[in-house]
Design an enzyme around this catalytic site. Structure first.
Site, short mmCIF file in Angstrom:
data_model
loop_
_atom_site.label_atom_id
_atom_site.label_comp_id
_atom_site.label_asym_id
_atom_site.label_seq_id
_atom_site.Cartn_x
_atom_site.Cartn_y
_atom_site.Cartn_z
N ALA A 81 0.96 -1.14 0.03
CA ALA A 81 -0.16 -0.09 0.03
C ALA A 81 0.82 1.24 -0.25
CB ALA A 81 -0.94 -0.08 1.09
N ASP A 88 5.33 1.70 2.72
CA ASP A 88 4.31 0.61 2.88
C ASP A 88 3.31 1.16 3.98
OD1 ASP A 88 2.39 -1.37 2.90
OD2 ASP A 88 4.08 -2.94 2.40
N HIS A 89 2.29 1.62 3.72
CA HIS A 89 1.05 1.95 4.74
C HIS A 89 0.61 0.85 5.42
CE1 HIS A 89 -1.36 4.81 6.73
NE2 HIS A 89 -1.44 5.87 5.80
N ARG A 90 0.92 -0.40 5.25
CA ARG A 90 0.29 -1.64 6.01
C ARG A 90 1.35 -1.54 7.11
NH1 ARG A 90 0.89 -6.59 2.26
NH2 ARG A 90 3.12 -5.42 1.85
#
Length: 211
Positions: free
Chosen positions: A12, A186-188
């Site tokens: 993400a 990575d937004h996760r």
């Protein structure tokens, strides 16, 4: 190629950009070039930034994590990948245990990795185990870009070219060296605010005579 494909489909990605006052960075590199002996490479801008990134990752471990097995896994070392353009395409050799290296050691290590990457002499081990990547397109005249995460790493930093730009200081018009930094993460694994704090600390570190 598999990592790049996985990065675009499994992560993400979010990219943050900031402009850095690189005047101190340019001055530092000029001093290091003058002090280097003819037998050893002078630290590059990438070397100096990698050293700053490695130091800050100890304070911001979330940016040094990975997503694997459907969960966040914290890396137990700071190994910085350096994107290298070669005739065979993009290769990313890894500087292992980057915080332990002095700038002189960093320059020697990266010069060796870059030379052997372009000669296609790297081993698979030397291109694996990275926990964060730095990509510098400044030498190609690029101001800013959106770097792609080297999956399964959390983040990658893009460095643009350094240009002299006018600015107002104390009511006077002066020329300062400026550079754009782009952080894709990575937004996760990490939220926007922690990533922004990391990028802001890096910006301030570069502007305050890194050593």
């Amino acid at each position: 190629a598999q990592r790049m494909t996985a990065s675009t489909t499994l992560t993400a990605p979010v990219t943050l950009t900031t402009q850095v006052d690189a005047t101190a960075l340019v001055s530092l590199r000029e001093r290091l070039k003058a002090e280097a002996s003819p037998e050893e490479p002078a630290p590059s801008y990438s070397d100096i930034v990698i050293a700053r990134v490695a130091c800050l990752l100890k304070k911001h471990p979330a940016l040094n994590a990975q997503w694997a097995e459907d969960r966040i896994i914290q890396a137990n070392a700071i190994n910085i990948g350096l994107a290298v353009d070669t005739e065979a395409g993009l290769l990313v050799p890894v500087v292992r245990d980057a915080p332990s290296l002095s700038l002189r050691q960093m320059a020697i290590r990266t010069r060796d990795l870059i030379d052997r990457a372009r000669q296609r002499e790297l081993t698979a081990e030397e291109m694996s185990g990275g926990t964060f990547t730095v990509s510098n397109l400044g030498g190609m005249g690029v101001d800013a870009f959106t770097p792609i995460i080297n999956h399964p790493e959390c983040a990658v930093l893009g460095m643009g070219r350094i240009t002299r730009e006018p600015t107002i200081e104390g009511g006077q018009l002066v020329l300062r060296q400026r550079m754009w930094l782009s952080l894709t993460f990575d937004h996760r694994i990490v939220d926007g605010a922690p990533a922004a704090r990391f990028l802001d600390e890096l910006r301030r570190s570069i502007g305050q005579n890194p050593s």
